[in-house]
Design a protein around this motif. Structure first.
Motif, PDB file in Angstrom:
ATOM      1  N   LEU A 437       0.739  -1.070   0.073  1.00 55.15           N
ATOM      2  CA  LEU A 437      -0.033  -0.059   0.057  1.00 55.15           C
ATOM      3  C   LEU A 437       0.940   1.193  -0.040  1.00 55.15           C
ATOM      4  CD1 LEU A 437      -2.914  -0.646   2.580  1.00 55.15           C
ATOM      5  CD2 LEU A 437      -3.260   0.134   0.001  1.00 55.15           C
ATOM      6  N   THR A 438       1.924   0.967   0.845  1.00 53.51           N
ATOM      7  CA  THR A 438       2.774   2.273   0.938  1.00 53.51           C
ATOM      8  C   THR A 438       3.410   2.623  -0.294  1.00 53.51           C
ATOM      9  OG1 THR A 438       2.885   1.974   3.249  1.00 53.51           O
ATOM     10  CG2 THR A 438       4.462   3.564   2.465  1.00 53.51           C
ATOM     11  N   TYR A 439       4.283   1.451  -0.759  1.00 53.76           N
ATOM     12  CA  TYR A 439       5.046   1.787  -2.087  1.00 53.76           C
ATOM     13  C   TYR A 439       4.167   2.261  -3.251  1.00 53.76           C
ATOM     14  CZ  TYR A 439       7.730   0.573  -6.419  1.00 53.76           C
ATOM     15  OH  TYR A 439       8.095   0.915  -7.514  1.00 53.76           O
ATOM     16  N   VAL A 444       1.595   6.200  -7.127  1.00 63.32           N
ATOM     17  CA  VAL A 444       0.366   6.584  -7.739  1.00 63.32           C
ATOM     18  C   VAL A 444      -0.376   7.331  -7.005  1.00 63.32           C
ATOM     19  CG1 VAL A 444       0.474   4.663  -9.557  1.00 63.32           C
ATOM     20  CG2 VAL A 444      -0.799   4.759  -7.532  1.00 63.32           C
ATOM     21  N   GLY A 445      -0.066   7.494  -5.847  1.00 60.17           N
ATOM     22  CA  GLY A 445      -0.843   8.481  -4.799  1.00 60.17           C
ATOM     23  C   GLY A 445      -1.844   7.608  -3.951  1.00 60.17           C
ATOM     24  N   PRO A 446      -1.852   7.814  -2.688  1.00 63.76           N
ATOM     25  CA  PRO A 446      -2.704   7.103  -1.838  1.00 63.76           C
ATOM     26  C   PRO A 446      -4.280   6.618  -2.102  1.00 63.76           C
ATOM     27  CG  PRO A 446      -1.746   9.199  -0.708  1.00 63.76           C
ATOM     28  CD  PRO A 446      -1.548   9.304  -2.226  1.00 63.76           C
ATOM     29  N   GLU A 447      -4.884   7.628  -2.982  1.00 64.47           N
ATOM     30  CA  GLU A 447      -6.301   7.312  -3.240  1.00 64.47           C
ATOM     31  C   GLU A 447      -6.180   6.308  -4.248  1.00 64.47           C
ATOM     32  OE1 GLU A 447      -9.730   7.074  -5.476  1.00 64.47           O
ATOM     33  OE2 GLU A 447      -8.078   8.040  -6.345  1.00 64.47           O
ATOM     34  N   ARG A 448      -5.484   6.168  -5.360  1.00 63.16           N
ATOM     35  CA  ARG A 448      -5.473   5.062  -5.974  1.00 63.16           C
ATOM     36  C   ARG A 448      -4.939   3.941  -5.452  1.00 63.16           C
ATOM     37  NH1 ARG A 448      -2.457   5.979 -11.578  1.00 63.16           N
ATOM     38  NH2 ARG A 448      -3.261   4.014 -12.055  1.00 63.16           N
ATOM     39  N   SER A 449      -3.993   3.805  -4.614  1.00 63.07           N
ATOM     40  CA  SER A 449      -3.315   2.937  -4.109  1.00 63.07           C
ATOM     41  C   SER A 449      -4.572   1.919  -3.233  1.00 63.07           C
ATOM     42  CB  SER A 449      -2.231   3.136  -3.263  1.00 63.07           C
ATOM     43  OG  SER A 449      -1.817   2.163  -2.429  1.00 63.07           O
ATOM     44  N   VAL A 450      -5.218   2.927  -2.458  1.00 58.22           N
ATOM     45  CA  VAL A 450      -6.201   2.070  -1.509  1.00 58.22           C
ATOM     46  C   VAL A 450      -7.335   1.581  -2.414  1.00 58.22           C
ATOM     47  CG1 VAL A 450      -7.883   2.764   0.181  1.00 58.22           C
ATOM     48  CG2 VAL A 450      -5.553   3.519   0.431  1.00 58.22           C
ATOM     49  N   ARG A 451      -7.492   2.387  -3.262  1.00 59.98           N
ATOM     50  CA  ARG A 451      -8.901   1.923  -4.043  1.00 59.98           C
ATOM     51  C   ARG A 451      -8.415   0.408  -4.971  1.00 59.98           C
ATOM     52  NH1 ARG A 451      -9.463   6.150  -7.821  1.00 59.98           N
ATOM     53  NH2 ARG A 451      -8.417   4.967  -9.516  1.00 59.98           N
ATOM     54  N   ALA A 452      -7.221   0.405  -5.534  1.00 64.28           N
ATOM     55  CA  ALA A 452      -6.849  -0.667  -6.264  1.00 64.28           C
ATOM     56  C   ALA A 452      -6.824  -1.953  -5.220  1.00 64.28           C
ATOM     57  CB  ALA A 452      -5.625  -0.516  -6.951  1.00 64.28           C
ATOM     58  N   ALA A 453      -6.218  -1.753  -4.102  1.00 64.78           N
ATOM     59  CA  ALA A 453      -6.180  -2.850  -3.075  1.00 64.78           C
ATOM     60  C   ALA A 453      -7.614  -3.215  -2.871  1.00 64.78           C
ATOM     61  CB  ALA A 453      -5.276  -2.258  -1.881  1.00 64.78           C
ATOM     62  N   ALA A 454      -8.297  -2.114  -2.333  1.00 59.62           N
ATOM     63  CA  ALA A 454      -9.781  -2.795  -1.848  1.00 59.62           C
ATOM     64  C   ALA A 454     -10.617  -3.401  -2.977  1.00 59.62           C
ATOM     65  CB  ALA A 454     -10.497  -1.422  -1.470  1.00 59.62           C
ATOM     66  N   ALA A 455     -10.280  -3.104  -4.167  1.00 64.20           N
ATOM     67  CA  ALA A 455     -11.069  -3.982  -5.316  1.00 64.20           C
ATOM     68  C   ALA A 455     -10.698  -5.372  -5.380  1.00 64.20           C
ATOM     69  CB  ALA A 455     -10.686  -3.223  -6.526  1.00 64.20           C
ATOM     70  N   VAL A 456      -9.347  -5.746  -4.929  1.00 65.38           N
ATOM     71  CA  VAL A 456      -8.940  -7.109  -4.868  1.00 65.38           C
ATOM     72  C   VAL A 456      -8.946  -7.904  -3.488  1.00 65.38           C
ATOM     73  CG1 VAL A 456      -7.101  -8.652  -5.415  1.00 65.38           C
ATOM     74  CG2 VAL A 456      -7.529  -6.417  -6.789  1.00 65.38           C
ATOM     75  N   MET A 457      -8.426  -6.952  -2.649  1.00 65.00           N
ATOM     76  CA  MET A 457      -8.380  -7.705  -1.195  1.00 65.00           C
ATOM     77  C   MET A 457      -9.504  -7.243  -0.168  1.00 65.00           C
ATOM     78  SD  MET A 457      -5.231  -8.759  -1.462  1.00 65.00           S
ATOM     79  CE  MET A 457      -4.805  -9.226   0.227  1.00 65.00           C
ATOM     80  N   GLY A 458     -10.467  -6.374  -0.656  1.00 64.65           N
ATOM     81  CA  GLY A 458     -11.413  -6.081   0.273  1.00 64.65           C
ATOM     82  C   GLY A 458     -11.032  -4.955   1.199  1.00 64.65           C
ATOM     83  N   PRO A 459     -12.192  -4.429   1.620  1.00 62.51           N
ATOM     84  CA  PRO A 459     -11.802  -3.326   2.711  1.00 62.51           C
ATOM     85  C   PRO A 459     -11.318  -3.826   3.963  1.00 62.51           C
ATOM     86  CG  PRO A 459     -14.105  -2.881   1.804  1.00 62.51           C
ATOM     87  CD  PRO A 459     -13.430  -4.232   1.241  1.00 62.51           C
ATOM     88  N   ASP A 460     -11.987  -5.267   4.249  1.00 68.29           N
ATOM     89  CA  ASP A 460     -11.460  -5.659   5.654  1.00 68.29           C
ATOM     90  C   ASP A 460      -9.897  -5.947   5.671  1.00 68.29           C
ATOM     91  OD1 ASP A 460     -14.297  -5.725   6.757  1.00 68.29           O
ATOM     92  OD2 ASP A 460     -14.618  -7.644   5.813  1.00 68.29           O
ATOM     93  N   ALA A 461      -9.351  -6.401   4.566  1.00 70.47           N
ATOM     94  CA  ALA A 461      -7.750  -6.588   4.669  1.00 70.47           C
ATOM     95  C   ALA A 461      -7.214  -5.344   4.977  1.00 70.47           C
ATOM     96  CB  ALA A 461      -7.537  -7.268   3.380  1.00 70.47           C
ATOM     97  N   LEU A 462      -7.752  -4.162   4.205  1.00 64.86           N
ATOM     98  CA  LEU A 462      -6.933  -3.025   4.376  1.00 64.86           C
ATOM     99  C   LEU A 462      -7.186  -2.361   5.943  1.00 64.86           C
ATOM    100  CD1 LEU A 462      -7.756  -1.164   1.144  1.00 64.86           C
ATOM    101  CD2 LEU A 462      -6.139  -2.936   1.606  1.00 64.86           C
ATOM    102  N   ALA A 463      -8.352  -2.546   6.226  1.00 66.67           N
ATOM    103  CA  ALA A 463      -8.586  -2.230   7.819  1.00 66.67           C
ATOM    104  C   ALA A 463      -7.704  -2.935   8.677  1.00 66.67           C
ATOM    105  CB  ALA A 463      -9.995  -2.412   8.261  1.00 66.67           C
ATOM    106  N   ALA A 464      -7.538  -4.283   8.483  1.00 63.62           N
ATOM    107  CA  ALA A 464      -6.764  -4.924   9.311  1.00 63.62           C
ATOM    108  C   ALA A 464      -5.060  -4.384   9.453  1.00 63.62           C
ATOM    109  CB  ALA A 464      -6.779  -6.487   9.099  1.00 63.62           C
TER     110      ALA A 464
END
Length: 817
Positions: A437-439, A444-464
């Motif tokens: 997420l950080t790299y 590409v910016g925090p917003e795109r990084s989080v959005r791309a991760a959430a689309a694959v891993m899901g919001p729960d994985a990011l919250a963890a």
């Protein structure tokens, strides 16, 4: 098998022209395989091995620890020496046999080993041993002369036992240095003979009262240190296999190499080769050299010491363990379906290296891909590969731009399996998500990084993973990039919270301690030593019983009044209403916190926390405390100038400052110029000050609109200083010495400034030294000044700790802190 020679090549290893770096073959392979041109720089004949340097440092540390322990347990060693001497006298024949065998063998065994090495054409190693022996003899002689000459008398007595003898045995030092430099420890038989001989030699000299136990131990350690220093200084023969050995090992794995070229080393310093095969395919070969296994060991040890056990990696692995670890991770990633280069074979190359052969995939690292080419599809592919690993409980541990590659078709390929973990725990898997997420946020910016991760891993994985968005959890390269890009991690957290606003994840503490904590502990230990050494000359019982109780009672009242004054000051800078006595309890609680935090930090932190619990917004709470600190600083400087003027006006006009005072003033001036003149230091200072005082001016304007608040703030600020000065003045008067109030004020204000700058809890050590030194300069006898400062610190620093702890507990129970 072909005999291949490599020639020196000064071109860039990742893109040199093979024609320029052409190698010369000797003859054709006996199996009919055509010659292989290995393009690589000529390997150096000698290397400075990091392991030798680390052994030298470890030996020096053990030597220092032994000397300190021996100085502390001097009486025990004297008793042990007497017991051994008595035992030796009971068996004189055994002592004589040991003397004969040790004296003869200590020369015969090294000579025999030298002959054996020369016979096997290894005379260079013997020459290194002789150099170490000569350095050891000269070094022990010079060190002994230095000790005999009257320097470090305690150490001399420890090593000699007060007798006329060498502090260090010159012959034994040179023998141990020789044995270390020739690496006799790698030959079990010779090692046993050598150390048995050394033990007999020490026993013989000890029974003859020609050496002491501390001298024997120190002599052996000094000899080992000199041996390792010699090895690192002159270097060791290079045992790394050349490219020809790599090609030969590949042929044993049934590959048919027709070309070989060394490419850029990986991030751990391991050599890599690009190998062309007869069928047109290629291999990427990684060579693990035994002497590189300790590279970066200090950093890995520091990480193991600093981080919790679940996140750290083993600091040292054997060559075979490293080979098996990388191979297992590569096979596990393939089984998980991840896109990684297939591991096609592994092999040892003699006893000093091993190789791993991967299929070659034509890719480029993500670091070389421009930011504008990293589209949403590529981001989704990266996260899909990571998801495949996580499903099988595989942690990559190094998701950075040099381990994420993109092939010609645009597919993502993960490399660098050596850092990974099989059967990883939840924490390591969440760390991978936080790192990636950080790299990607940096690219590409925090917003795109989080959005791309959430689309694959899901919001729960990011919250963890959100609690693990800490710099300490990231790779060294990512931490370096974050230092240049501000507010990336907070932005990532904000976007995750926007996706999962109700998520509650427990905070994860990765660090055992922070570097500033270690600095505080070390500084506190030094300060405690200084304070104890200063006060060891004072009889505490005499101080308590001889002090005038009337003046002592006044000092106690002044100490208590200072906490009320601190509460009034805080109330004055907060427009919101604050209850007086609860605010007083907060000030007592801050005295308890000062035991574990520097003086300038503990009070600020606990007051800010208190205001936030009272409903004051965080920014306003920080601004209120910052405003109080700023006005306190203004009052402090103004009062110091005022009292110094008053004190100076009553002294003789011919007053000449002492040389020490001039040196201190010059040192302070140099420090100020350095801080303001060096850009990094100036930026650090301005950054810290801007964080503290960014909203101070608006807060001060709010205070100025209320005359009552303004009076309360000024009275409280002034009372704090006056109460402390009154307390110190009363402590001096309690021992019957008269001194002007203004002189005490100058001493206190100066010492308080020094204590606030000290990194020790409550300015421990610095305040005591400054107060005692200032009072002595003001004409107070040193013994009386020490007693007065002891009483003052007892009333203002140590005595409030117990009510401070009770207040801290009470406020926490009632959720006021």
């Amino acid at each position: 098998m072909a005999d291949i020679r490599e020639r020196d090549n000064t071109e860039d290893l990742s893109g040199e022209d093979p024609a320029v770096a052409e190698a010369r073959p000797d003859h054709d392979d006996v199996n009919g395989v055509s010659d292989v041109y290995v393009v690589e720089p000529l390997l150096p004949q000698r290397l400075r091995r990091p392991s030798d340097l680390l052994r030298f440092i470890a030996t020096i540390l053990v030597l220092a620890a032994v000397v300190l322990l021996a100085l502390v347990a001097k009486q025990t060693l004297i008793g042990l020496e007497a017991d051994v001497k008595e035992g030796a006298e009971l068996v004189p024949l055994l002592s004589r046999i040991a003397a004969f065998l040790g004296g003869a063998a200590v020369l015969i065994v090294p000579a025999a080993f030298a002959v054996e090495r020369v016979f096997h054409r290894d005379g260079l190693r013997v020459a290194e041993g002789l150099i170490a022996a000569i350095v050891g003899m000269a070094g022990s002689f010079l060190l002994g002369q230095w000790l005999v000459g009257g320097n470090a008398n305690d150490l001399r007595v420890l090593l000699t036992g007060g007798r006329e003898m060498e502090p260090l045995n010159t012959l034994l030092t040179s023998i141990v240095a020789y044995a270390t430099a020739v690496r006799i420890s790698r030959r079990p038989t010779w090692r046993m003979l050598m150390w048995t001989t050394i033990a007999l030699y020490i026993l013989a000299f000890f029974s003859g009262r020609q050496i002491t136990i501390p001298s024997a131990i120190v002599t052996v350690l000094v000899g080992m240190a000199i041996g390792y220093a010699t090895l690192y200084g002159v270097g060791s023969p290079n045992t790394r296999p050349a490219g020809s050995a790599v090609v030969a090992a590949l042929r044993k794995l049934s590959f048919s190499p027709i070309s070989a070229r060394r490419i850029e080393d990986d991030h751990q310093g391991s050599r890599r080769y690009a190998i062309g095969l007869r069928d047109g395919s290629s291999l990427d070969v990684t060579v693990l050299d035994r002497d590189r296994q300790v590279a970066g060991l200090p950093y890995r040890l520091w990480r193991r010491f600093r981080l919790n056990s679940e996140t750290r990696r083993r600091a040292i692995r054997s060559l075979r363990a490293e080979l098996e670890r990388e191979a297992l991770m590569a096979y596990a990633a393939q089984a998980a379906g991840a896109s990684t280069p297939r591991l096609l074979g592994t092999s040892e190359i003699g006893t000093e290296a091993a190789l791993l052969a991967y299929e070659h995939i034509d890719t480029r690292p993500l670091d070389e891909v421009p930011d504008e080419e990293i589209d949403d599809d590529l981001l989704a592919q990266i996260w899909e590969q990571v998801e495949l690993l996580q499903i099988q409980r595989l942690a990559h541990r190094r998701l950075t731009g040099d381990s994420i590659h993109v092939d010609r078709a645009g597919r993502v390929v993960l490399t660098d399996a050596r850092s990974g973990e099989v059967a990883a725990g939840d924490l390591l898997l969440r760390l991978d998500v936080a790192q990636l997420l950080t790299y990607l946020a940096l690219r590409v910016g925090p917003e795109r990084s989080v959005r791309a991760a959430a689309a694959v891993m899901g919001p729960d994985a990011l919250a963890a993973a959100m609690p693990l968005l800490q710099q300490i959890a990231l790779t060294r390269e990512t931490r370096s990039a974050l230092s240049k890009a501000k507010n990336v991690l907070p932005a990532i957290r904000e976007h995750i919270v926007a996706l999962k606003p109700q998520s509650k994840v427990e905070e994860v503490r990765l660090e055992r301690f922070r570097p500033r904590t270690l600095i505080t502990i070390i500084a506190s230990a030094i300060a405690a030593y200084i304070v104890l050494s200063q006060f060891s000359q004072v009889d505490v019982y005499h101080v308590v019983t001889t002090a005038n109780w009337a003046w002592s009672g006044l000092a106690l009242v002044a100490s208590f009044a200072s906490f009320v004054a601190a509460a009034l000051m805080l109330r004055g800078f907060v427009p919101e209403p604050l209850p007086l006595w609860r605010t007083v309890l907060v000030q007592f609680a801050s005295s308890f916190v000062k035991l574990v935090a520097p003086a300038a930090v503990g009070g600020v932190a606990i007051n800010t926390r208190y205001l936030q619990k009272r409903g004051v917004p965080p920014a306003s709470a920080v601004a209120s405390v910052g405003a109080s600190q700023l006005i306190m600083l203004v009052f402090h400087i103004s009062l110091l100038a005022l009292f110094a003027y008053i004190t100076g006006s009553t002294t003789a006009t011919s007053f000449t400052p002492s040389r020490g005072l001039v040196l201190v003033m010059l040192a302070v001036a140099v420090l100020v110029v350095a801080v303001l003149g060096i850009p990094p230091l100036r930026r650090l200072l301005t950054t810290r000050m801007s964080k503290l005082f960014s909203n101070v001016l608006p807060r001060l304007l709010d205070v100025l609109q209320s005359p009552r608040k303004m009076v309360e703030a000024c009275v409280g600020t002034l009372m704090i200083t006056l109460m402390f000065v009154l307390c110190l003045h009363a402590c001096i008067a309690a021992f019957g010495h008269e001194i002007s109030f203004t002189a005490v004020a100058v001493v206190f204000l100066t010492a308080n400034a020094i204590g606030s700058a000290a990194p020790t809890p409550g300015g421990l050590g610095a305040v005591e030294l400054a107060l005692v030194g200032g009072l002595v300069l003001a004409g107070v006898p040193k013994e009386l000044a020490t007693s007065a400062v002891l009483l003052y610190r007892l009333l203002t620093f140590w005595l409030p700790v117990l009510p401070g702890w009770a207040s801290f507990t009470y406020l926490q129970r009632h959720e006021a802190l």
